[in-house]
Write a protein that holds these residues in place. Structure first.
Motif, PDB file in Angstrom:
ATOM      1  N   LEU A  64      11.915  42.203  59.827  1.00 36.02           N
ATOM      2  CA  LEU A  64      13.068  41.930  58.959  1.00 36.02           C
ATOM      3  C   LEU A  64      12.634  41.979  57.499  1.00 36.02           C
ATOM      4  O   LEU A  64      11.469  41.723  57.183  1.00 36.02           O
ATOM      5  N   HIS A  65      13.580  42.276  56.613  1.00 36.37           N
ATOM      6  CA  HIS A  65      13.338  42.130  55.173  1.00 36.37           C
ATOM      7  C   HIS A  65      14.565  41.473  54.561  1.00 36.37           C
ATOM      8  O   HIS A  65      15.672  41.584  55.082  1.00 36.37           O
ATOM      9  N   ASP A  66      14.336  40.762  53.455  1.00 34.29           N
ATOM     10  CA  ASP A  66      15.476  40.163  52.766  1.00 34.29           C
ATOM     11  C   ASP A  66      16.117  41.224  51.884  1.00 34.29           C
ATOM     12  O   ASP A  66      15.555  42.293  51.677  1.00 34.29           O
ATOM     13  N   ASP A  67      17.316  40.927  51.393  1.00 37.28           N
ATOM     14  CA  ASP A  67      18.050  41.915  50.597  1.00 37.28           C
ATOM     15  C   ASP A  67      17.304  42.322  49.333  1.00 37.28           C
ATOM     16  O   ASP A  67      17.415  43.450  48.888  1.00 37.28           O
ATOM     17  N   GLY A  68      16.519  41.403  48.766  1.00 32.23           N
ATOM     18  CA  GLY A  68      15.759  41.724  47.560  1.00 32.23           C
ATOM     19  C   GLY A  68      14.480  42.476  47.857  1.00 32.23           C
ATOM     20  O   GLY A  68      13.822  42.984  46.959  1.00 32.23           O
ATOM     21  N   GLY A  69      14.088  42.530  49.132  1.00 31.48           N
ATOM     22  CA  GLY A  69      12.863  43.227  49.506  1.00 31.48           C
ATOM     23  C   GLY A  69      11.609  42.433  49.188  1.00 31.48           C
ATOM     24  O   GLY A  69      10.518  42.977  49.205  1.00 31.48           O
ATOM     25  N   ASP A  70      11.762  41.131  48.878  1.00 33.43           N
ATOM     26  CA  ASP A  70      10.614  40.320  48.513  1.00 33.43           C
ATOM     27  C   ASP A  70       9.907  39.698  49.708  1.00 33.43           C
ATOM     28  O   ASP A  70       8.764  39.275  49.597  1.00 33.43           O
ATOM     29  N   THR A  71      10.587  39.612  50.842  1.00 30.96           N
ATOM     30  CA  THR A  71      10.043  38.917  51.996  1.00 30.96           C
ATOM     31  C   THR A  71      10.187  39.770  53.244  1.00 30.96           C
ATOM     32  O   THR A  71      11.230  40.368  53.481  1.00 30.96           O
ATOM     33  N   VAL A  90      19.235  36.690  60.633  1.00 29.55           N
ATOM     34  CA  VAL A  90      19.207  35.844  59.444  1.00 29.55           C
ATOM     35  C   VAL A  90      20.157  36.424  58.401  1.00 29.55           C
ATOM     36  O   VAL A  90      20.071  37.613  58.073  1.00 29.55           O
ATOM     37  N   ALA A  91      21.055  35.585  57.874  1.00 26.52           N
ATOM     38  CA  ALA A  91      21.978  36.046  56.829  1.00 26.52           C
ATOM     39  C   ALA A  91      21.185  36.520  55.606  1.00 26.52           C
ATOM     40  O   ALA A  91      20.189  35.915  55.234  1.00 26.52           O
ATOM     41  N   GLY A  92      21.618  37.607  55.004  1.00 28.95           N
ATOM     42  CA  GLY A  92      20.957  38.139  53.812  1.00 28.95           C
ATOM     43  C   GLY A  92      19.714  38.947  54.137  1.00 28.95           C
ATOM     44  O   GLY A  92      18.884  39.183  53.271  1.00 28.95           O
ATOM     45  N   SER A  93      19.584  39.365  55.393  1.00 24.18           N
ATOM     46  CA  SER A  93      18.432  40.175  55.776  1.00 24.18           C
ATOM     47  C   SER A  93      18.903  41.434  56.499  1.00 24.18           C
ATOM     48  O   SER A  93      20.071  41.575  56.823  1.00 24.18           O
ATOM     49  N   ASP A  94      17.964  42.329  56.727  1.00 30.80           N
ATOM     50  CA  ASP A  94      18.257  43.535  57.485  1.00 30.80           C
ATOM     51  C   ASP A  94      16.977  43.939  58.201  1.00 30.80           C
ATOM     52  O   ASP A  94      15.883  43.504  57.849  1.00 30.80           O
ATOM     53  N   TRP A  95      17.118  44.784  59.210  1.00 27.33           N
ATOM     54  CA  TRP A  95      15.958  45.244  59.938  1.00 27.33           C
ATOM     55  C   TRP A  95      15.242  46.345  59.168  1.00 27.33           C
ATOM     56  O   TRP A  95      15.868  47.296  58.721  1.00 27.33           O
ATOM     57  N   LEU A  96      13.947  46.215  59.001  1.00 28.60           N
ATOM     58  CA  LEU A  96      13.104  47.293  58.495  1.00 28.60           C
ATOM     59  C   LEU A  96      12.657  48.143  59.690  1.00 28.60           C
ATOM     60  O   LEU A  96      12.665  49.362  59.645  1.00 28.60           O
ATOM     61  N   LEU A  97      12.283  47.458  60.766  1.00 27.62           N
ATOM     62  CA  LEU A  97      11.974  48.094  62.039  1.00 27.62           C
ATOM     63  C   LEU A  97      12.810  47.377  63.095  1.00 27.62           C
ATOM     64  O   LEU A  97      12.510  46.251  63.479  1.00 27.62           O
ATOM     65  N   PRO A  98      13.910  47.987  63.505  1.00 24.97           N
ATOM     66  CA  PRO A  98      14.851  47.307  64.399  1.00 24.97           C
ATOM     67  C   PRO A  98      14.314  47.123  65.818  1.00 24.97           C
ATOM     68  O   PRO A  98      13.445  47.876  66.260  1.00 24.97           O
TER      69      PRO A  98
END
Length: 87
Positions: A5-12, A48-56
């Motif tokens: 997962l990554h957060d929308d800002g790409g920081d985590t 997690v709200a505000g996240s998206d899959w980098l590798l689903p």
């Protein structure tokens, strides 16, 4: 490599690891959070709200091997430290 997962800002980044990993996780600069994942299935939507899959899920192993993750994070930290010392 398991789902990431990554957060929308790409920081985590969040790596899914096998149950029990959090109890022994002690890598400085990182956190391993235990969840009650018994019976959980990974849906196409990020958990997690505000996240998206980098590798689903479905395109990855079920979980990331903690030893492999520890080595990769250690290597990344060393590279960042080296780059910072060159400035």
């Amino acid at each position: 490599m398991g789902p990431v997962l990554h957060d929308d800002g790409g920081d985590t980044l969040g790596f899914l690891v096998p149950p029990g990993t959090a109890a022994a996780w002690d890598l400085p600069g990182s956190t391993c959070t235990e969840t009650d994942g018994r019976g959980a299935t990974l849906a196409p939507e990020p958990p997690v709200a505000g996240s998206d899959w980098l590798l689903p899920p479905g395109e990855a192993d079920l979980a990331t091997d903690p030893a492999v993750l520890r080595e990769a994070l250690g290597e990344a930290a060393r590279m960042i430290k080296a780059a910072d010392s060159c400035r």
